[in-house]
Design an enzyme around this catalytic site. Structure first.
Site, short mmCIF file in Angstrom:
data_model
loop_
_atom_site.label_atom_id
_atom_site.label_comp_id
_atom_site.label_asym_id
_atom_site.label_seq_id
_atom_site.Cartn_x
_atom_site.Cartn_y
_atom_site.Cartn_z
N ASP A 39 0.23 19.32 51.01
CA ASP A 39 -1.56 19.53 51.63
C ASP A 39 -2.17 20.20 50.75
OD1 ASP A 39 -1.10 22.27 53.79
OD2 ASP A 39 -0.17 21.76 52.08
N ASP A 55 0.09 23.80 46.30
CA ASP A 55 0.59 22.45 46.25
C ASP A 55 0.20 21.79 44.85
OD1 ASP A 55 -0.52 23.16 48.98
OD2 ASP A 55 0.87 21.54 49.49
N HIS A 103 3.96 29.80 46.81
CA HIS A 103 4.98 29.45 47.70
C HIS A 103 5.61 27.92 47.35
CE1 HIS A 103 2.90 32.11 50.56
NE2 HIS A 103 1.80 31.56 50.12
N ASP A 104 4.75 26.96 47.20
CA ASP A 104 5.21 25.70 47.16
C ASP A 104 5.88 25.28 45.75
OD1 ASP A 104 2.08 24.33 48.72
OD2 ASP A 104 4.13 25.21 49.50
O1 RIB Z 1 2.30 29.43 54.29
C1 RIB Z 1 2.35 28.86 52.76
C2 RIB Z 1 2.06 27.28 53.00
O2 RIB Z 1 0.95 27.17 53.63
C3 RIB Z 1 2.13 26.61 51.40
O3 RIB Z 1 2.68 25.51 51.60
C4 RIB Z 1 0.39 26.66 51.37
O4 RIB Z 1 0.04 25.40 50.45
C5 RIB Z 1 -0.16 26.41 52.94
O5 RIB Z 1 0.21 24.92 53.16
CA CA Z 2 1.04 23.41 51.03
#
Ligand code: RIB
Ligand code: CA
Length: 307
Positions: free
Chosen positions: A8, A13, A236-237
């Site tokens: 997303d 991402d 994160h991703d």
């Molecule tokens: O909480 C972090 C996640 O939420 C990540 O994937 C960021 O891109 C959002 O989608």
């Molecule tokens: Ca994401």
């Protein structure tokens, strides 16, 4: 390794897409796009822009625009109205495929039984819908490596992480599916903060994609400073992709994970039995630690190989 990236975009991402496109170890069969950080129209446009920036010909597929049951939430104030604020990227020339994302996921799994790794790094609605539409694929999915949840606190409610909270019912379908799951939650992704030296190393590559990545991270940093007071944005991703490439960067433990879909303050929480107090079987390999320096070195090294 055959994989499908479900995303997303979203700043983190976008970095995950770049890392995947830059890594020959990964055969990215397709990118399926979900609503999430912003609405599907913008997440799809952002995925197409990043694909073009990276010079990739990986097909992109539009997913489901809404959660299964919940009301859609979004994160414009973290990622901006476009979902990819910061650098201005040209409008994509090539569009998405006409096939729906869930049909692509189903057809791919049936064509490559027990070979495909599914990597959801946004809401998990596309994968859950595919599993419900064609239950035959569930035992044929090699593994799911996902970004979502946390062994501890949430980031969108006090209890829930954003990807799970977008669609807890979808996440519950995945965690109860029996498919081998590796989970990257906030407890580990918040150890991967893109500090100034990390962003500088990426920018120092000098190629266009790295410079755009650095500019995306500079925007993302402002959001994280304002909202969480962190010294850098959490990547994160990209943890999901880095794990596929270098699993030794992470420490993981097999644990029982339950998604709370009850109404109330803990709605959307991933309840992780970190102390094994229950005798319930582990249903996920949960990441607990990351070698942050090694993680960022991998990102800088790989992004340097892109246009
Ligand atoms: O909480 C972090 C996640 O939420 C990540 O994937 C960021 O891109 C959002 O989608
Ligand atoms: Ca994401």
């Amino acid at each position: 390794m055959k994989m499908i990236l479900d995303c997303d975009p979203g700043h983190d991402d976008a970095i995950a897409m770049m890392l995947a496109f830059a890594s020959p170890e990964l055969e990215v069969l397709g990118v399926t796009v979900s609503y999430g950080n912003v609405g599907l129209e913008n997440t799809l446009r952002n995925a197409l822009k990043i694909r073009e920036l990276c010079g990739s010909d990986v097909p992109v597929f539009a997913g489901v625009p809404q959660p299964l049951v919940s009301t859609r939430i979004s994160a414009e104030f973290v990622h901006g109205r476009s979902g990819l604020d910061g650098p201005v990227l040209p409008e994509p020339i090539r569009g998405a495929e006409s096939t729906r994302a869930i049909d692509f996921i189903i057809d791919s799994i049936l064509a490559h039984p027990r070979e495909i790794t599914l990597c959801p790094i946004g809401p998990m609605t596309n994968l859950a819908m595919a599993m419900r539409l064609e239950p035959k694929i569930v035992p044929l999915i090699k593994q799911i490596v996902l970004m979502g949840g946390s062994t501890g606190l949430g980031n969108w409610s006090p209890a829930a992480e954003f990807n799970i909270l977008c669609d807890p019912h979808a996440a519950k379908i995945l965690f109860e599916s029996g498919v081998p799951i590796t989970m990257f939650g906030l407890n580990v992704t918040h150890q991967a903060l893109a500090l100034p030296q990390h962003i500088a190393a990426i920018r120092g590559n000098g190629n266009k994609t790295s410079v755009v990545a650095a500019e995306l991270l500079e925007f993302f940093k402002l959001s994280y400073q304002k909202r969480y007071g962190y010294a850098g944005p959490a990547l994160h991703d990209p943890c999901v992709i880095a794990y596929l490439l270098k699993p030794d960067l992470f420490k993981l433990e097999k644990l029982n994970v339950v998604v709370d879909d009850s109404s109330g303050a803990s709605f959307g929480r991933t309840v992780v039995d970190v102390y094994h107090v229950l005798d319930k079987p582990a249903n996920a390999n949960v990441a607990l630690e990351v070698d942050a320096d090694g993680f960022f070195a991998l990102i800088a090294e790989r992004l340097a190989t892109l246009p």
